[in-house]
Design a protein around this motif. Structure first.
Motif, PDB file in Angstrom:
ATOM      1  N   LYS A 163      32.860  84.969 -19.364  1.00  0.00           N
ATOM      2  CA  LYS A 163      31.016  84.723 -18.727  1.00  0.00           C
ATOM      3  C   LYS A 163      31.803  83.968 -17.918  1.00  0.00           C
ATOM      4  CE  LYS A 163      29.038  86.026 -22.483  1.00  0.00           C
ATOM      5  NZ  LYS A 163      27.648  86.083 -23.194  1.00  0.00           N
ATOM      6  N   SER A 164      31.936  82.696 -17.094  1.00  0.00           N
ATOM      7  CA  SER A 164      32.450  81.984 -16.192  1.00  0.00           C
ATOM      8  C   SER A 164      33.509  81.931 -15.478  1.00  0.00           C
ATOM      9  CB  SER A 164      32.833  80.315 -16.340  1.00  0.00           C
ATOM     10  OG  SER A 164      31.623  80.140 -18.251  1.00  0.00           O
ATOM     11  N   THR A 195      33.182  72.414 -15.793  1.00  0.00           N
ATOM     12  CA  THR A 195      31.899  72.704 -16.936  1.00  0.00           C
ATOM     13  C   THR A 195      32.141  71.711 -18.466  1.00  0.00           C
ATOM     14  OG1 THR A 195      30.813  74.299 -18.071  1.00  0.00           O
ATOM     15  CG2 THR A 195      32.928  74.906 -17.554  1.00  0.00           C
ATOM     16  N   CYS A 241      37.381  73.437 -16.846  1.00  0.00           N
ATOM     17  CA  CYS A 241      36.875  73.128 -18.685  1.00  0.00           C
ATOM     18  C   CYS A 241      37.332  72.075 -19.409  1.00  0.00           C
ATOM     19  CB  CYS A 241      36.658  74.766 -19.200  1.00  0.00           C
ATOM     20  SG  CYS A 241      35.443  74.715 -20.596  1.00  0.00           S
ATOM     21  N   ARG A 281      37.949  75.579 -11.080  1.00  0.00           N
ATOM     22  CA  ARG A 281      37.634  75.567 -12.371  1.00  0.00           C
ATOM     23  C   ARG A 281      38.046  75.181 -13.694  1.00  0.00           C
ATOM     24  NH1 ARG A 281      37.620  80.825 -10.580  1.00  0.00           N
ATOM     25  NH2 ARG A 281      36.102  81.543 -10.216  1.00  0.00           N
ATOM     26  N   LEU A 303      34.211  73.791  -9.208  1.00  0.00           N
ATOM     27  CA  LEU A 303      33.664  74.160 -10.781  1.00  0.00           C
ATOM     28  C   LEU A 303      33.490  73.032 -11.412  1.00  0.00           C
ATOM     29  CD1 LEU A 303      30.928  75.289 -12.370  1.00  0.00           C
ATOM     30  CD2 LEU A 303      32.416  77.401 -13.370  1.00  0.00           C
TER      31      LEU A 303
END
Length: 366
Positions: free
Chosen positions: A95-96, A70, A43, A41, A68
């Motif tokens: 939350k992610s 984001t 961000c 992930r 992912l």
């Protein structure tokens, strides 16, 4: 300009991270792979101004590096550099389902880099992050050296941590879109580097000022690379500001005080320029530099559209002095004030009196 240039920054004698100097985002994945890390992930942390310009391009590239990708975007400006926004980012990451094996990307100027870096240092006791600075100021200063932090109430950078990025990736082509005032703000730190560490570099800034002001690619590469080399060399020697790293604060003690009292209406680079005027004047009065040196410094500062003074009817010398006393550069009740021993060499002085500082402050009140 070469396609890619790079510098290596060490920490405690071992390689720590690369600074990639490029002209686009095409090498981003290559440089991430060179870190030896893989991520599930990612961000991208950015602000409302920068995200409009570069977020999509960076996200499209990073989509090939993680399952992912984001983004967390906050309102642009110093007012957002606080613990409330950090808490919002914590919540978003939780939350992610971000864990210690994931990555934060700071895409923006100094506010973004400082806030994202502090979040990375403290989320789950530490998560990887990379710096992708988009302003001259952040390229030559805040993205290098691992200082992270946020403002606490009225106190600038009072809460923070030393935490190194995995990579600093600079796309110098973004500088062409900078407004003139943002170029000037970055040049405050650039001029500082020449004054404290490299007289030849300072002469380059004098001789090539027209090329720099017109964003000539080769001139800008020299500026960014040389400033990164200077700051990198200092932070390698003193990563946690126990000694020589304090010289990087030339112009900052009084500058930060004015910045705070202006309610951040003046840019960081403008305030550093004011502080450099005050500190250079005091260096002259103490007999370290000549009056010709001092006049040269003032001419150079003003030639890059940076201010030498602020209105005396809007700023009070005693308030500026009082504000310097809350600066994080205090040591055992004394300000570690940075003076010029000569052009190209700085020194730390802990013995200045309040009257010395008031004399210096008076030079920027007109």
């Amino acid at each position: 300009m070469k396609d890619t240039d790079e510098l290596q920054i060490n920490y405690e004698g071992s390689p720590c991270y690369r600074i990639a100097l490029t002209h686009d985002y095409s090498r981003l994945l290559d440089y991430i792979s060179k870190t030896g890390r893989t991520y599930s992930r990612i961000c991208i942390v950015s602000d409302s101004n920068v995200s409009e310009l570069y977020l999509d391009a960076v996200k499209d590239t990073l989509c090939h590096a993680a399952s992912l990708v984001t983004q967390f975007v906050f309102r642009a400006g110093e007012a957002s550099k606080n613990l409330d926004v950090v808490e919002d980012l914590y919540e978003f990451l939780i939350k992610s389902h971000f864990d210690r094996h994931d990555l934060l990307v700071a895409l923006g100027g100094g506010v973004v880099g400082d806030l994202c870096g502090f979040t990375a240092a403290t989320y789950l006791r530490g998560i990887d992050f990379i710096q992708m600075p988009t302003s001259l100021l952040s390229m030559v200063d805040s993205s290098i050296g691992g200082k992270t932090g946020v403002d606490f109430r009225a106190f600038k950078n009072m809460v923070g941590a030393f935490y190194m990025p995995r990579l600093v990736y600079m796309n110098l082509s973004v500088l062409e879109s900078l407004p003139a005032d943002q170029l000037a703000s970055g040049m405050g730190e650039v001029i500082k580097h020449g004054l404290i560490a490299d007289k030849a570099y300072l002469n380059f800034l004098i001789d090539k000022r027209q090329k720099i002001r017109s964003f000539d690619p080769d001139a800008m590469l020299t500026v960014v690379k040389r400033s990164c080399q200077i700051k990198g060399r200092v932070v390698e020697t003193d990563p946690k500001e126990q000694g020589i790293r304090a010289t990087l604060n030339f112009g900052h003690t009084i500058g930060h005080a004015v910045e705070k009292l202006s309610d951040f209406s003046l840019s960081h680079g403008q305030c550093v320029a004011l502080g450099m005027n005050a500190a250079s004047y005091l260096s002259m009065k103490k007999g370290y530099i000549s009056s010709d040196d001092y006049r040269m410094i003032l001419d150079l500062i003003s030639s890059y559209d940076l201010p030498l003074s602020v209105p005396a009817d809007r700023y009070d010398a005693k308030k500026i002095l009082a504000t310097t006393k809350s600066d994080k550069k205090m040591a055992c009740g004394h300000i570690r004030f940075i003076l010029l021993k000569e052009i190209g060499e700085a020194m730390i002085d802990t013995g200045l009196t309040d009257q010395d500082l008031l004399t210096a402050i008076d030079q920027i009140l007109k």
